[in-house]
Design a protein around this motif. Sequence first.
Motif, short mmCIF file in Angstrom:
data_model
loop_
_atom_site.label_atom_id
_atom_site.label_comp_id
_atom_site.label_asym_id
_atom_site.label_seq_id
_atom_site.Cartn_x
_atom_site.Cartn_y
_atom_site.Cartn_z
N ALA A 99 41.67 51.05 39.64
CA ALA A 99 41.23 52.41 40.78
C ALA A 99 39.98 52.83 41.08
O ALA A 99 38.98 52.64 41.83
N GLN A 100 39.10 51.29 39.88
CA GLN A 100 37.90 51.41 40.02
C GLN A 100 37.19 50.67 41.17
O GLN A 100 36.29 50.55 41.21
N LEU A 101 37.74 49.56 40.71
CA LEU A 101 38.15 48.35 42.08
C LEU A 101 38.37 49.15 43.14
O LEU A 101 37.76 47.90 44.24
N ASP A 102 38.63 49.82 43.97
CA ASP A 102 39.14 50.78 44.64
C ASP A 102 38.24 51.24 45.40
O ASP A 102 37.97 51.02 46.31
N VAL A 141 33.75 45.02 37.62
CA VAL A 141 33.94 43.98 36.81
C VAL A 141 34.76 44.10 35.83
O VAL A 141 34.67 45.47 35.11
N CYS A 142 36.10 43.96 35.82
CA CYS A 142 36.90 44.48 34.79
C CYS A 142 36.82 44.10 32.89
O CYS A 142 36.39 43.01 33.38
N SER A 143 36.44 44.96 32.42
CA SER A 143 35.77 44.83 31.13
C SER A 143 36.80 44.97 29.94
O SER A 143 36.22 45.02 28.98
N LEU A 193 37.31 38.27 39.13
CA LEU A 193 38.44 37.50 40.07
C LEU A 193 39.02 38.48 40.17
O LEU A 193 38.78 40.24 40.09
N ASP A 194 39.62 38.25 41.25
CA ASP A 194 41.34 39.10 41.92
C ASP A 194 42.19 39.17 40.77
O ASP A 194 41.90 39.00 39.92
N ALA A 195 42.08 41.05 40.77
CA ALA A 195 43.30 40.97 39.83
C ALA A 195 44.27 40.11 39.75
O ALA A 195 45.04 40.86 41.51
N GLN A 211 50.72 47.93 45.20
CA GLN A 211 51.13 47.09 45.88
C GLN A 211 50.02 45.80 45.84
O GLN A 211 48.27 46.22 45.47
N PRO A 212 49.89 44.58 45.94
CA PRO A 212 48.64 43.91 45.23
C PRO A 212 47.31 43.50 46.36
O PRO A 212 47.80 43.83 47.17
N LEU A 213 46.33 43.34 46.34
CA LEU A 213 45.64 43.38 46.80
C LEU A 213 44.26 42.81 46.68
O LEU A 213 44.39 42.16 45.36
N LYS A 214 43.78 41.93 47.43
CA LYS A 214 42.00 41.18 47.24
C LYS A 214 41.04 42.20 46.75
O LYS A 214 41.30 42.60 48.52
N ARG A 215 40.61 40.45 46.52
CA ARG A 215 39.19 41.43 46.43
C ARG A 215 38.71 41.49 48.24
O ARG A 215 38.23 42.40 48.40
N THR A 216 38.93 41.10 48.90
CA THR A 216 38.27 40.76 49.73
C THR A 216 39.05 41.82 51.08
O THR A 216 38.89 42.18 52.70
N ASP A 217 40.24 42.17 50.46
CA ASP A 217 41.00 43.39 51.59
C ASP A 217 40.39 44.69 51.20
O ASP A 217 40.71 45.26 51.75
N LEU A 218 39.72 44.75 50.04
CA LEU A 218 39.26 45.51 49.91
C LEU A 218 37.07 46.17 50.92
O LEU A 218 36.56 45.09 51.25
#
Length: 358
Positions: free
Chosen positions: A316-319, A325-327, A337-339, A350-357
Amino acid sequence: MKRYSVTTFVLVVLALVFYPPQFSKSGGALGQRRRTRNPPSQTPKKTAVDYSRFSHATKEHTEACKTCHQSPTANSVKVRGFPDVADFPDHNACVSCHRQQFFKGVQPIICTDCHTKTSTRDDERWEFRNPKRPQQFTIEFPHDKHQDVIASLRLRPATSVRGFIKSAHAADDRTRKYNNCTICHAHPRAPVAPPGGWTDGFVPAADTFKSAPTGHDMCFNCHWQGQEPTRQNCAGCHKLLTAPYVRVESPKRYSMKFRHEGGGANHIAECTTCHINITKASSLSGLKPDVPITSCATTSCHNNPAKHEEIFGELAQLDKDKQFVCSYCHTSNVGKLDAPPSHYLAVERQPLKRTDLK
């Protein structure tokens, strides 16, 4: 002048017609061919052998290990505390083939394979196996077979267990260690720092990693002489590599902040509760003791709305911020990195990449 040219041309034609054997097809007179000299044959130079670097891959060195190595060696109990192969082969194993190199000069280079100094007054040797040299063998250890044997021992009377394996390793019915991974992976080991230092300055605690066997002490409980491969059959476990490698002592882990003993009572469980792939492994080659995220993201662990929502919360923080950064489990080298898709699927997203956000 014109008449002279015509006369010359006629004479040349007549010569070609009446005396053809006197000329070669190439237009030159016979008997005037050039002699071609063959270059002197050169014997290819043999590659010089570096006798300071012993290689088991040499054809003459591929015989059975017991041809040169003794088991046990005379110093093993003093050095290791139990009968073992703890020293290099004796001189007769070398001299039988390398007498010329063995007595070449005052300080033969071949002696440096085993000795720290090449001196008749100093018999000091390197530690066996020399940790500074690349490893030439890999180990094939079948977890699947050993897990089956250990599990079957629980069904036998205690007397048969003691007859097969040391009583210290006998299964205890009061504990829930069905696969008994702690027979070999019992104690924590202090991690060795990587060459570039710890990422983010995070130094794992001493109980972060379990120990792994580094010698024959665990193996010889069963494989000394009764159960193959025995101490005389080194090739049963040690397989020669095509290319030597330098072992990396520092640990590699994606979830560097995870701790077996320090993560609360939920982490103290039977090992195969999480390490579900280990018992299927027939070799250490390419073995990765990875734990599937599904082992962590159960409703009773890190996907529990009432207690722990670490996976859902960090996604949710990544959204909100694609630079997040997941820590909770990871250091920044992994957390940025991408989750993985498995993390999203574990919380039914649904899987997402950072470039999708955005």
